[in-house]
Design a protein around this motif. Sequence first.
Motif, PDB file in Angstrom:
ATOM      1  N   ARG A 114      14.672  -6.461  -0.291  1.00 29.42           N
ATOM      2  CA  ARG A 114      14.763  -5.476   0.914  1.00 29.42           C
ATOM      3  C   ARG A 114      13.334  -5.346   1.253  1.00 29.42           C
ATOM      4  NH1 ARG A 114      17.160   0.083  -1.307  1.00 29.42           N
ATOM      5  NH2 ARG A 114      17.207   0.509   0.939  1.00 29.42           N
ATOM      6  N   ARG A 115      13.083  -5.067   2.533  1.00 32.57           N
ATOM      7  CA  ARG A 115      11.504  -4.964   3.000  1.00 32.57           C
ATOM      8  C   ARG A 115      10.761  -3.592   2.545  1.00 32.57           C
ATOM      9  NH1 ARG A 115      10.388  -7.170   8.816  1.00 32.57           N
ATOM     10  NH2 ARG A 115       8.112  -6.728   9.125  1.00 32.57           N
ATOM     11  N   ILE A 116      10.076  -4.052   1.511  1.00 32.53           N
ATOM     12  CA  ILE A 116       9.428  -3.018   0.880  1.00 32.53           C
ATOM     13  C   ILE A 116       8.295  -2.406   1.577  1.00 32.53           C
ATOM     14  CG2 ILE A 116       7.957  -2.597  -1.201  1.00 32.53           C
ATOM     15  CD1 ILE A 116      10.645  -2.860  -2.041  1.00 32.53           C
ATOM     16  N   GLY A 117       7.768  -3.194   2.547  1.00 30.25           N
ATOM     17  CA  GLY A 117       6.694  -2.555   3.400  1.00 30.25           C
ATOM     18  C   GLY A 117       7.243  -1.775   4.512  1.00 30.25           C
ATOM     19  N   ASP A 118       8.391  -1.584   4.526  1.00 29.87           N
ATOM     20  CA  ASP A 118       9.122  -0.453   5.622  1.00 29.87           C
ATOM     21  C   ASP A 118       9.289   0.771   4.972  1.00 29.87           C
ATOM     22  OD1 ASP A 118      11.742   0.731   6.862  1.00 29.87           O
ATOM     23  OD2 ASP A 118      10.881  -0.885   8.251  1.00 29.87           O
ATOM     24  N   VAL A 163      12.818   2.074   4.218  1.00 28.25           N
ATOM     25  CA  VAL A 163      13.311   1.437   3.073  1.00 28.25           C
ATOM     26  C   VAL A 163      12.751   1.875   1.767  1.00 28.25           C
ATOM     27  CG1 VAL A 163      13.442  -0.655   1.450  1.00 28.25           C
ATOM     28  CG2 VAL A 163      13.791  -0.848   3.978  1.00 28.25           C
ATOM     29  N   LEU A 164      11.380   2.506   2.071  1.00 28.91           N
ATOM     30  CA  LEU A 164      10.707   3.264   0.783  1.00 28.91           C
ATOM     31  C   LEU A 164      11.278   4.690   0.529  1.00 28.91           C
ATOM     32  CD1 LEU A 164       7.210   2.142   1.294  1.00 28.91           C
ATOM     33  CD2 LEU A 164       8.518   1.374  -0.727  1.00 28.91           C
ATOM     34  N   LEU A 165      11.642   5.122   1.778  1.00 31.30           N
ATOM     35  CA  LEU A 165      12.155   6.447   1.437  1.00 31.30           C
ATOM     36  C   LEU A 165      13.362   6.405   0.960  1.00 31.30           C
ATOM     37  CD1 LEU A 165      10.816   8.126   5.075  1.00 31.30           C
ATOM     38  CD2 LEU A 165       9.944   8.361   2.716  1.00 31.30           C
ATOM     39  N   ASP A 166      14.279   5.410   1.460  1.00 33.48           N
ATOM     40  CA  ASP A 166      15.649   5.242   0.848  1.00 33.48           C
ATOM     41  C   ASP A 166      15.558   5.268  -0.675  1.00 33.48           C
ATOM     42  OD1 ASP A 166      16.841   5.618   3.331  1.00 33.48           O
ATOM     43  OD2 ASP A 166      17.043   3.550   3.665  1.00 33.48           O
ATOM     44  N   ILE A 167      14.576   4.302  -1.093  1.00 28.08           N
ATOM     45  CA  ILE A 167      14.390   4.149  -2.560  1.00 28.08           C
ATOM     46  C   ILE A 167      14.099   5.397  -3.072  1.00 28.08           C
ATOM     47  CG2 ILE A 167      13.284   2.669  -4.258  1.00 28.08           C
ATOM     48  CD1 ILE A 167      12.928   0.608  -2.189  1.00 28.08           C
ATOM     49  N   ALA A 168      13.093   6.185  -2.603  1.00 24.09           N
ATOM     50  CA  ALA A 168      12.580   7.600  -3.057  1.00 24.09           C
ATOM     51  C   ALA A 168      13.743   8.191  -3.306  1.00 24.09           C
ATOM     52  CB  ALA A 168      11.645   8.059  -2.436  1.00 24.09           C
ATOM     53  N   GLY A 182      16.186  10.533  -6.629  1.00 24.78           N
ATOM     54  CA  GLY A 182      16.176  12.030  -6.822  1.00 24.78           C
ATOM     55  C   GLY A 182      14.929  12.560  -5.987  1.00 24.78           C
ATOM     56  N   LEU A 183      14.061  11.905  -5.499  1.00 24.68           N
ATOM     57  CA  LEU A 183      12.859  12.525  -5.104  1.00 24.68           C
ATOM     58  C   LEU A 183      13.331  13.070  -3.485  1.00 24.68           C
ATOM     59  CD1 LEU A 183      10.264   9.809  -6.027  1.00 24.68           C
ATOM     60  CD2 LEU A 183      10.313  12.352  -6.531  1.00 24.68           C
ATOM     61  N   HIS A 184      12.616  14.172  -3.099  1.00 23.99           N
ATOM     62  CA  HIS A 184      13.030  14.407  -1.627  1.00 23.99           C
ATOM     63  C   HIS A 184      12.372  13.883  -0.473  1.00 23.99           C
ATOM     64  CE1 HIS A 184      12.877  17.509   1.715  1.00 23.99           C
ATOM     65  NE2 HIS A 184      13.743  18.438   0.882  1.00 23.99           N
ATOM     66  N   ARG A 185      13.303  13.162   0.279  1.00 27.36           N
ATOM     67  CA  ARG A 185      13.166  12.345   1.414  1.00 27.36           C
ATOM     68  C   ARG A 185      11.845  12.830   2.419  1.00 27.36           C
ATOM     69  NH1 ARG A 185      15.670   7.748   3.374  1.00 27.36           N
ATOM     70  NH2 ARG A 185      15.037   7.314   5.429  1.00 27.36           N
ATOM     71  N   ARG A 208       0.771  -1.230   0.036  1.00 24.68           N
ATOM     72  CA  ARG A 208       0.032   0.048  -0.073  1.00 24.68           C
ATOM     73  C   ARG A 208       0.812   1.109  -0.100  1.00 24.68           C
ATOM     74  NH1 ARG A 208      -5.079   1.257   1.631  1.00 24.68           N
ATOM     75  NH2 ARG A 208      -5.749  -0.645   0.441  1.00 24.68           N
ATOM     76  N   ASP A 209       1.863   1.336   0.947  1.00 24.66           N
ATOM     77  CA  ASP A 209       2.688   2.537   0.862  1.00 24.66           C
ATOM     78  C   ASP A 209       3.489   2.860  -0.324  1.00 24.66           C
ATOM     79  OD1 ASP A 209       1.901   3.363   3.513  1.00 24.66           O
ATOM     80  OD2 ASP A 209       3.524   2.599   4.539  1.00 24.66           O
ATOM     81  N   ALA A 210       3.957   1.507  -0.971  1.00 31.99           N
ATOM     82  CA  ALA A 210       4.647   1.695  -2.171  1.00 31.99           C
ATOM     83  C   ALA A 210       3.796   2.509  -3.322  1.00 31.99           C
ATOM     84  CB  ALA A 210       5.101   0.186  -2.580  1.00 31.99           C
TER      85      ALA A 210
END
Length: 232
Positions: free
Chosen positions: A148-152, A155-160, A164-167, A114-116
């Motif tokens: 990686r733990r995509i539900g975390d 982790v999602l913020l690191d990928i974003a 180049g997306l603003h954390r 969902r968060d992804a």
Amino acid sequence: MSTPETLTIDIYSDVMCPWCAIGYGQLTKALTELDGEIEAEIRWRPFELNPDMPEQGEEQEAHLQRKYGRSAEEGAKVRGQMKEIAASAGVSLAYEGDKDENGEAPPPMIWNTRDAHKLLGWALQQAGPEVQTELKLALFKAHFNERRRIGDRDVLLDIAASVGLHREAAKEALEDDRLTAAVVAEERQAWDLNISGVPAMIVNGKFLIPGAQAPEVYVNALRRVVEKGRTS
């Protein structure tokens, strides 16, 4: 030389779906073949295969056996076939990360996405379809190649941030209930379009191409859409 026709392709997809990664690889091959003839603006739409998946996730093989009632042997056969098709599409589903002291890779997992999907919707709004596709591909890589733990959320913020997306802005997006409602609404729209599996591609808002197709199928389908547009 004539100007290429531009099509919009909305891809309903889940990050956990290997066929979605394969389908995109095949579509990319098709668009390469159509270079100079057809261009596409690709947008990713949400479709949660496991919306009730708990936070701790579930091991992939156990999940597939439970969900589809297939044996370990059947699962191994399907994975072998899938890897062959993925390789032909130029897509790797192989683990490429670190292993433990015994040389073992972490088990492949299924996570809640969902968060992804919220992050992908926000990326499209804020940065446009090209950056959204970069994020989608980074999520595929994080899930399939790095496990990686995509539900975390961290982790999602690191990928974003990696695309180049603003954390901090991404963090605010994950906490935004309006984005949750938007994901749910788009998923309802998928069901209204009779989409019950992914990938599913909607071209120019009305032509459905279901499943991960061979490149030549996409080539022919996209040419037919262009032709219909010229004669309508």
